[in-house]
Design an enzyme around this catalytic site. Sequence first.
Site, PDB file in Angstrom:
ATOM      1  N   ARG A 217     -31.554   1.147  -9.937  1.00 32.21           N
ATOM      2  CA  ARG A 217     -31.656  -0.043  -8.612  1.00 32.21           C
ATOM      3  C   ARG A 217     -30.103   0.308  -7.893  1.00 32.21           C
ATOM      4  NH1 ARG A 217     -28.303  -5.448  -8.512  1.00 32.21           N
ATOM      5  NH2 ARG A 217     -29.192  -6.638  -6.906  1.00 32.21           N
TER       6      ARG A 217
ATOM      7  N   HIS B 181     -28.242  -6.686   0.204  1.00 31.34           N
ATOM      8  CA  HIS B 181     -26.986  -6.747  -0.553  1.00 31.34           C
ATOM      9  C   HIS B 181     -25.795  -6.885   0.053  1.00 31.34           C
ATOM     10  CE1 HIS B 181     -25.269  -5.778  -4.967  1.00 31.34           C
ATOM     11  NE2 HIS B 181     -24.443  -6.067  -4.124  1.00 31.34           N
TER      12      HIS B 181
ATOM     13  N   GLU C 291     -27.746 -12.508  -5.097  1.00 32.27           N
ATOM     14  CA  GLU C 291     -27.353 -12.896  -5.341  1.00 32.27           C
ATOM     15  C   GLU C 291     -26.743 -13.976  -3.830  1.00 32.27           C
ATOM     16  OE1 GLU C 291     -23.387 -11.338  -6.960  1.00 32.27           O
ATOM     17  OE2 GLU C 291     -24.755 -10.472  -8.633  1.00 32.27           O
TER      18      GLU C 291
ATOM     19  N   ASN D 187     -27.924 -11.277 -12.262  1.00 32.42           N
ATOM     20  CA  ASN D 187     -26.914 -11.103 -12.743  1.00 32.42           C
ATOM     21  C   ASN D 187     -25.875 -11.604 -13.573  1.00 32.42           C
ATOM     22  OD1 ASN D 187     -27.989  -9.126 -11.234  1.00 32.42           O
ATOM     23  ND2 ASN D 187     -26.707  -9.092  -9.516  1.00 32.42           N
TER      24      ASN D 187
ATOM     25  N   TYR E 294     -22.573 -11.985 -15.933  1.00 32.41           N
ATOM     26  CA  TYR E 294     -20.833 -11.477 -16.023  1.00 32.41           C
ATOM     27  C   TYR E 294     -20.180 -11.987 -17.094  1.00 32.41           C
ATOM     28  CZ  TYR E 294     -21.860  -7.939 -12.969  1.00 32.41           C
ATOM     29  OH  TYR E 294     -22.310  -7.029 -12.098  1.00 32.41           O
TER      30      TYR E 294
ATOM     31  N   GLU F 171     -28.135  -6.638 -13.011  1.00 31.42           N
ATOM     32  CA  GLU F 171     -26.178  -5.847 -13.627  1.00 31.42           C
ATOM     33  C   GLU F 171     -25.577  -7.512 -14.771  1.00 31.42           C
ATOM     34  OE1 GLU F 171     -23.897  -6.836 -10.144  1.00 31.42           O
ATOM     35  OE2 GLU F 171     -25.563  -6.399  -8.258  1.00 31.42           O
TER      36      GLU F 171
HETATM   37  N1  LIG Z   1     -17.071  -8.614  -8.987  1.00 32.89           N
HETATM   38  N2  LIG Z   1     -17.713  -7.791  -9.700  1.00 32.89           N
HETATM   39  C1  LIG Z   1     -18.488  -7.404  -9.469  1.00 32.89           C
HETATM   40  C2  LIG Z   1     -20.247  -7.171  -8.868  1.00 32.89           C
HETATM   41  C3  LIG Z   1     -19.963  -6.684  -7.085  1.00 32.89           C
HETATM   42  O1  LIG Z   1     -20.331  -5.654  -7.205  1.00 32.89           O
HETATM   43  C4  LIG Z   1     -21.674  -6.476  -7.320  1.00 32.89           C
HETATM   44  O2  LIG Z   1     -21.872  -6.886  -5.908  1.00 32.89           O
HETATM   45  C5  LIG Z   1     -22.583  -8.455  -6.515  1.00 32.89           C
HETATM   46  O3  LIG Z   1     -23.539  -7.909  -6.591  1.00 32.89           O
HETATM   47  C6  LIG Z   1     -21.657  -8.585  -8.253  1.00 32.89           C
HETATM   48  O4  LIG Z   1     -20.745  -9.465  -8.188  1.00 32.89           O
HETATM   49  C7  LIG Z   1     -20.887  -8.337  -9.144  1.00 32.89           C
END
Ligand SMILES: N#[N+]C[C@@H]1[C@@H](O)[C@H](O)[C@@H](O)[C@@H]2O[C@H]12
Length: 453
Positions: free
Chosen positions: A78, A122, A167, A292, A294, A351
């Site tokens: 991706r 993005h 996001e 995504n 975390y 993610e």
């Molecule tokens: N912070 N963090 C890691 C990661 C970021 O680096 C990504 O660009 C985003 O899509 C998402 O927030 C996650």
Amino acid sequence: MSQTPVFPEGFLWGAATAAHQIEGSPLADGAGPSIWTRFAHTPGMMLNGDTGDVACDHYNRWREDVKLMRELGLTAYRFSVSWSRILPEGTGRVNPKGVDFYSRLVDALLENGIEPLLTLYHWDLPAALDDRGGWLNRDIADWFAEYAGVMYRALDGRVKKWVTLNEPWVVTDGGYLHGALAPGHRSRFEAPIASHNLMRAHGAAVKAYRELGKHEIGLVVNIEPKYPASDSAEDQAATRRAHAYMNEQYLHPALLGHYPPELKEIFGEAWPDWPAEDFELIKQKLDFVGINYYTRNVTRAAESYPLNAAMVKQPLGTYTETGWEVFPQGLADLLLWFKRTYGDLPVYITENGAAFFDPPTADVDPRTGARRVRDPLRIDYLRKHIGAVYDAIQAGVDVRGYMLWSLLDNLEWSLGYSKRFGMIHVNYATQERTPKDSARWYAEVIRTHGRKL
Ligand SMILES: N#[N+]C[C@@H]1[C@@H](O)[C@H](O)[C@@H](O)[C@@H]2O[C@H]12
């Protein structure tokens, strides 16, 4: 997860990156500046004054990086396209060298048996469009659909899984409400407008895909389960607000055609009455949603802006370098919530990963000269979260793939290069890549299709 997992046939094992975080060369070959080119060169905006001018130099080293993906056995990758490489002014003139870069990357992925998942946006909006109001200008829905159409015509068929936005919550919360991310605005009046236009642009791009494309398109959201810190009415209400603000604000309009009512409560006078026809544009049939994940958030009532909610740190919790609690059960809980709320739409984990301390340079075995980066905490994190995905699949959630964040250590936005999420270590001084122990571990997971977790 108790028994040896058997992931569904065709389940994709991949990794994820984003253009501005890995490519470098932001103005090469006719590309225009993005808001992140500007933001990074604005004094005080980036930790240590870091910029994306070089990053992982992926713009020049993409062949080496695809070779590393093949060696790990990835079946998917991706990545995102930099809008301002394609349309330097954001609309109108197409930069053929920008299209060629991504066309060659996609061909290399396909030649190596790696399925591309392409993210159109993005976070790196062309600066020229920001000058015209950016996400605050309703015309951006048309601008985004124009850009998406250029990419569909160029790559659809070779690319069969498209993502409109990555996001939208972060784009708005970081870029328009709190100002920590580009374009660095701080306005509770602008944030709802940016959010709404992001979703209008999403709908316009999906609509354009149904006219031009022949495969699949979806939306990627960052969502996290919110658990009330207590049974008190205040904590329950704060949790409800936090859940609506992060987890429902984008999925509800995209999949249900309306916002959660809490948003009017949160934003008050700053929440407009949106035209009904906007929701007809936003609510387009999707082929999948990317999640995504975390961490989780244990939530209590607190005086805070704009949610009047705060996260409660867990005294016995394990935390990553970004201050996120390691909580794999939250991923399973979230996937079950998604299925209950939105039905059986296919899901990809687009993610998942963690920043733990990794050294700036890899260790070198004095006997063999081989470089090595030991990252046991990351392996433990990944093992438990992939296990949670399997538990959700067993419970009936249609999860079709897992994209590890991230393929490479990279530019962590305004945190610069201070946080390392990659399974492949990057020595930024030499650009040497070193697969970490987690990469070797992940390669075995892929080789055994998840049986060797
Ligand atoms: N912070 N963090 C890691 C990661 C970021 O680096 C990504 O660009 C985003 O899509 C998402 O927030 C996650």
